[in-house]
Design a protein around this motif. Sequence first.
Motif, short mmCIF file in Angstrom:
data_model
loop_
_atom_site.label_atom_id
_atom_site.label_comp_id
_atom_site.label_asym_id
_atom_site.label_seq_id
_atom_site.Cartn_x
_atom_site.Cartn_y
_atom_site.Cartn_z
N ALA A 186 0.84 -1.19 0.00
CA ALA A 186 0.00 0.00 0.00
C ALA A 186 0.88 1.25 0.00
O ALA A 186 1.90 1.29 0.68
CB ALA A 186 -0.90 0.00 1.23
N LEU A 187 0.50 2.25 -0.79
CA LEU A 187 1.25 3.50 -0.83
C LEU A 187 1.39 4.10 0.56
O LEU A 187 2.44 4.62 0.92
CB LEU A 187 0.56 4.51 -1.74
CG LEU A 187 0.68 4.32 -3.24
CD1 LEU A 187 -0.14 5.37 -3.97
CD2 LEU A 187 2.11 4.36 -3.67
N ARG A 188 0.34 4.03 1.35
CA ARG A 188 0.34 4.63 2.69
C ARG A 188 1.36 3.97 3.62
O ARG A 188 1.74 4.55 4.63
CB ARG A 188 -1.04 4.53 3.33
CG ARG A 188 -2.06 5.42 2.67
CD ARG A 188 -3.41 5.29 3.38
NE ARG A 188 -4.43 6.04 2.69
CZ ARG A 188 -4.71 7.31 2.94
NH1 ARG A 188 -4.04 7.95 3.85
NH2 ARG A 188 -5.66 7.92 2.26
N SER A 189 1.81 2.77 3.30
CA SER A 189 2.75 2.07 4.19
C SER A 189 4.20 2.45 3.92
O SER A 189 5.09 2.07 4.68
CB SER A 189 2.57 0.56 4.05
OG SER A 189 3.07 0.12 2.80
N MET B 178 7.65 12.92 -8.00
CA MET B 178 6.52 13.46 -8.74
C MET B 178 5.30 12.54 -8.59
O MET B 178 4.18 13.02 -8.36
CB MET B 178 6.87 13.60 -10.22
CG MET B 178 5.72 14.04 -11.10
SD MET B 178 6.05 13.80 -12.85
CE MET B 178 6.07 12.03 -12.99
N LEU B 179 5.49 11.23 -8.69
CA LEU B 179 4.38 10.29 -8.58
C LEU B 179 3.77 10.33 -7.18
O LEU B 179 2.53 10.35 -7.04
CB LEU B 179 4.86 8.87 -8.91
CG LEU B 179 5.27 8.62 -10.36
CD1 LEU B 179 5.90 7.25 -10.50
CD2 LEU B 179 4.09 8.78 -11.29
N PHE B 180 4.62 10.37 -6.16
CA PHE B 180 4.10 10.42 -4.80
C PHE B 180 3.46 11.79 -4.51
O PHE B 180 2.49 11.86 -3.74
CB PHE B 180 5.20 10.09 -3.78
CG PHE B 180 5.31 8.61 -3.52
CD1 PHE B 180 4.75 8.05 -2.39
CD2 PHE B 180 5.96 7.78 -4.41
CE1 PHE B 180 4.83 6.68 -2.15
CE2 PHE B 180 6.08 6.41 -4.18
CZ PHE B 180 5.50 5.86 -3.05
N LYS B 181 3.96 12.84 -5.12
CA LYS B 181 3.35 14.15 -4.95
C LYS B 181 1.94 14.14 -5.54
O LYS B 181 1.00 14.71 -4.96
CB LYS B 181 4.20 15.23 -5.63
CG LYS B 181 3.70 16.64 -5.40
CD LYS B 181 4.66 17.65 -6.01
CE LYS B 181 4.19 19.06 -5.77
NZ LYS B 181 5.12 20.05 -6.34
N ILE C 87 -2.36 9.38 -0.12
CA ILE C 87 -1.40 9.31 0.98
C ILE C 87 -1.49 10.61 1.77
O ILE C 87 -2.00 11.62 1.25
CB ILE C 87 0.04 9.07 0.49
CG1 ILE C 87 0.48 10.15 -0.51
CG2 ILE C 87 0.19 7.69 -0.12
CD1 ILE C 87 1.92 10.05 -0.99
N GLU C 88 -1.01 10.58 3.01
CA GLU C 88 -1.06 11.78 3.85
C GLU C 88 0.21 12.61 3.77
O GLU C 88 0.17 13.82 3.97
CB GLU C 88 -1.35 11.38 5.29
CG GLU C 88 -2.74 10.79 5.46
CD GLU C 88 -3.00 10.34 6.89
OE1 GLU C 88 -2.29 10.78 7.80
OE2 GLU C 88 -3.93 9.54 7.06
N THR C 89 1.33 11.95 3.51
CA THR C 89 2.61 12.65 3.35
C THR C 89 3.38 11.98 2.23
O THR C 89 3.16 10.82 1.91
CB THR C 89 3.46 12.60 4.64
OG1 THR C 89 3.76 11.24 4.94
CG2 THR C 89 2.77 13.28 5.80
N ASN C 90 4.32 12.74 1.66
CA ASN C 90 5.16 12.21 0.59
C ASN C 90 6.48 11.76 1.21
O ASN C 90 7.32 12.60 1.56
CB ASN C 90 5.40 13.28 -0.48
CG ASN C 90 6.25 12.78 -1.62
OD1 ASN C 90 6.82 11.71 -1.58
ND2 ASN C 90 6.34 13.58 -2.67
#
Length: 79
Positions: free
Chosen positions: A17-20, A54-57, A65-68
């Motif tokens: 998961a991106l959030r992890s 850039m992708l995470f932004k 997500i909550e933070t990059n």
Amino acid sequence: LNTVRNDLVGFFGGERALRSVTVEHAEEFKTHMLTHTPKLAAATVARRLTTVRMLFKQALRLKLIETNPFADVAARSVI
């Protein structure tokens, strides 16, 4: 983009998961990119890290997500 996607999936796995993803994981990814075989040039790693940021932004903008975690990962190449 496909190359960077493959790098991320190869390192984190396809089910993560991106959030992890944490800042520590982001730094580990950078280290992996600089040291894995075949070894990549610093400029190549810098370009790929720029794309990852850039992708995470974009994921942050979409509230996926909550933070990059890659926001502060240095992506400078030495000339």
